[in-house]
Scaffold this active site. Structure first.
Site, PDB file in Angstrom:
ATOM      1  N   SER A   1       0.645   5.454   5.770  1.00 50.17           N
ATOM      2  CA  SER A   1       0.802   4.870   7.102  1.00 50.17           C
ATOM      3  C   SER A   1       0.413   5.866   8.200  1.00 50.17           C
ATOM      4  O   SER A   1      -0.722   6.338   8.207  1.00 50.17           O
ATOM      5  CB  SER A   1       2.248   4.388   7.228  1.00 50.17           C
ATOM      6  OG  SER A   1       2.426   3.586   8.342  1.00 50.17           O
TER       7      SER A   1
ATOM      8  N   ASP B   1       0.107  -6.507   3.228  1.00 55.56           N
ATOM      9  CA  ASP B   1       0.546  -5.496   4.190  1.00 55.56           C
ATOM     10  C   ASP B   1       0.174  -5.924   5.604  1.00 55.56           C
ATOM     11  O   ASP B   1      -0.985  -5.893   5.992  1.00 55.56           O
ATOM     12  CB  ASP B   1      -0.120  -4.163   3.833  1.00 55.56           C
ATOM     13  CG  ASP B   1       0.489  -2.981   4.551  1.00 55.56           C
ATOM     14  OD1 ASP B   1       1.053  -3.190   5.644  1.00 55.56           O
ATOM     15  OD2 ASP B   1       0.402  -1.864   4.018  1.00 55.56           O
TER      16      ASP B   1
ATOM     17  N   HIS C   1       3.575  -2.913   2.793  1.00 52.08           N
ATOM     18  CA  HIS C   1       3.637  -1.532   3.284  1.00 52.08           C
ATOM     19  C   HIS C   1       4.545  -0.597   2.481  1.00 52.08           C
ATOM     20  O   HIS C   1       4.185   0.541   2.198  1.00 52.08           O
ATOM     21  CB  HIS C   1       4.112  -1.575   4.735  1.00 52.08           C
ATOM     22  CG  HIS C   1       3.513  -0.517   5.603  1.00 52.08           C
ATOM     23  ND1 HIS C   1       2.173  -0.414   5.846  1.00 52.08           N
ATOM     24  CD2 HIS C   1       4.091   0.504   6.291  1.00 52.08           C
ATOM     25  CE1 HIS C   1       1.942   0.610   6.652  1.00 52.08           C
ATOM     26  NE2 HIS C   1       3.093   1.183   6.939  1.00 52.08           N
TER      27      HIS C   1
END
Ligand SMILES: *[C@@H]1O[C@H](CO)[C@@H](O)[C@H](O)[C@H]1NC(C)=O
Ligand SMILES: *[C@@H]1O[C@H](CO)[C@@H](O)[C@H](O)[C@H]1NC(C)=O
Ligand SMILES: *[C@@H]1O[C@H](CO)[C@@H](O)[C@H](O)[C@H]1NC(C)=O
Ligand SMILES: *[C@@H]1O[C@H](CO)[C@@H](O)[C@H](O)[C@H]1NC(C)=O
Length: 419
Positions: A190, A360, A393
């Site tokens: 991320s 995601d 995620h």
């Protein structure tokens, strides 16, 4: 429990979790209703860890672990952990290759350790003969010291991911290279992918890299195209700046919960209904690990960083922080608009492994495609791209099957680049 309750308090204040939507955390544990359950009636009284990462998460599993402090050029004192070897030390005479793991937004070094040693990435890497280093971004619980600033002042929080790229990353990477005398393999998740990509696009740190793995890559963000995302981004760019100035953005703080609540009310967005559309469904989380996650994560960042993310969402480009007034940009950058990070300039022979998920919502498939478009010019044999249809995620850091789906591939990629 206090922290858990604080976390639950603000989240339920917003009809279950829209704050985490805004917060770029995507949470949806395995088998539905997990969030409601986790937030309104946690099955267990899971306590956050107060000990350091080594003591709380590593040594207890029989691994060696060392704690270090690294000071950035702008004075932040970051904590860094090292797992120098696996539980079974391989006596093959080869020098262990260093790997640095960089967590994402609202997380910290501990977020890599929520699953068992057989399932989590740092321990799998250690058991595969790597020398594993874990960084903790400024502002998170183990990196809240500074050579002169107190974290309760606004001066401490005057930074965005620009500074994470230009100060935190080089400090940590110089330190690991210095300690090991080797180039490093990097794993980002991320925000940890974003700061790597923008650094490399400016030609920085590349010489110290052996290879790079990007999990749930975040660069472009304009396809997070939901009503709440839009409203939140607008609000961060507009009101949030004046409401909170350069202050700490602590997702566990009551004021932030109130802010989110007003956001849900005023925008006419039903934060509860929008949840499942927006967050992406993590397919494969263990509910015990998820309880640990809730107890430990939700780490602070700066409000200015949230504004910078909102600008990236709004503008569809990847640029430095926009001071909004041409004169201010001129002062900071010598031009009236903030400089753009051009990801096509990432050196084409840098070994890159990229893994993204079909569920995601934060690292949206369309946005990843834009990133891949920039990498079209990359040397074909230096770019490895993996798509996991069912992953969202959080699956990348705590999916029960992440070893089979992702981590084994990362290990193979690193070994191949190093051979
Ligand atoms: C930072 O400021 C707070 C509140 O003024 C104070 O309680 C704390 O001791 C200070 N910390 C340091 C390290 O000086
Ligand atoms: C924050 O940092 C910038 C430089 O990055 C500086 O120009 C600005 O004056 C600082 N803001 C405050 C409130 O100190
Ligand atoms: C889920 O986590 C708990 C606690 O760490 C563990 O006992 C259990 O075996 C895990 N379940 C799976 C399927 O790995
Ligand atoms: C980025 O760089 C590439 C090649 O270096 C160039 O073709 C492209 O126009 C640049 N894009 C922007 C937005 O400046």
């Amino acid at each position: 429990m206090a922290v858990v309750r604080g976390f639950l308090g603000f989240a339920t204040a917003c009809r279950d979790f829209c704050v985490l939507v805004v917060l770029v955390l995507v949470v949806h544990p395995h088998r539905a209703n997990g969030i409601r359950r986790a937030l309104t009636a946690p099955s267990k009284d899971v306590k956050p860890s107060v000990a350091g990462v080594c003591a709380a998460s590593v040594i207890v599993h029989g691994y060696k672990c060392q704690e270090f402090k690294v000071t950035t050029k702008d004075g932040y004192i970051l904590s860094l952990q090292r797992i120098p070897e696996g539980r079974v030390v391989q006596k093959d005479g080869n020098k262990r290759q260093p790997v640095l793991l960089q967590h994402g937004l609202f997380m910290d070094g501990m977020s890599w350790f929520l699953n068992s040693p057989e399932q989590n990435l740092p321990m799998i890497l250690a058991d595969n003969g790597f020398d594993v280093w874990i960084s903790n971004t400024r502002g998170t619980r183990f990196s809240r010291k500074h050579t002169s600033l107190n974290s309760s002042t606004t001066d401490f929080w005057n930074w965005t991911w620009d500074e994470l790229a230009s100060f935190d990353m080089p400090a940590v990477i110089d330190f690991v290279c210095g300690q090991t005398g080797q180039k490093i393999n990097y794993v980002g998740h991320s925000q940890g992918t974003l700061i790597a990509l923008v650094s490399f696009s400016e030609g920085k740190l590349v010489k110290q890299m052996k290879s790079v793995a990007l999990l749930s890559p975040v660069a472009y963000m304009s396809n997070m195209n939901t009503a709440l995302g839009r409203v939140a981004a607008k609000t961060f760019v507009g009101e949030m700046g004046t409401m909170y100035g350069d202050a700490e953005f602590n997702p566990k703080m009551v004021e932030v919960g109130d802010f989110i609540k007003s956001l849900c009310t005023y925008s006419g967005v039903d934060c509860y209904d929008i949840l499942s559309d927006f967050t992406g469904k993590n397919c494969c989380l263990n509910s015990s690990s998820f309880d640990l996650f809730l107890a430990n994560e939700g780490q602070s960042t700066s409000t200015k960083n949230m504004i910078h993310f909102a600008q990236t969402f709004r503008d569809g480009t990847l640029a430095k922080y926009d001071y909004a007034w041409p004169l201010y940009n001129e002062m900071h950058y010598g031009q009236v608009t903030p400089p753009i990070y051009n990801l096509s300039n990432i050196p084409h022979d840098l070994p890159l492994f990229l893994s993204y998920g079909g569920q995601d919502a934060l690292s949206d498939v369309q946005d990843v495609k834009l990133l891949l478009g920039n990498l079209k010019v990359h040397d074909v044999d230096k770019l490895s791209v993996q798509f996991i249809k069912e992953y969202a995620h959080l699956d990348f850091i705590m999916g029960l099957n992440a070893k089979d789906k992702v981590y084994n591939q990362v290990v193979t990629f690193f070994k191949h680049q190093n051979s």
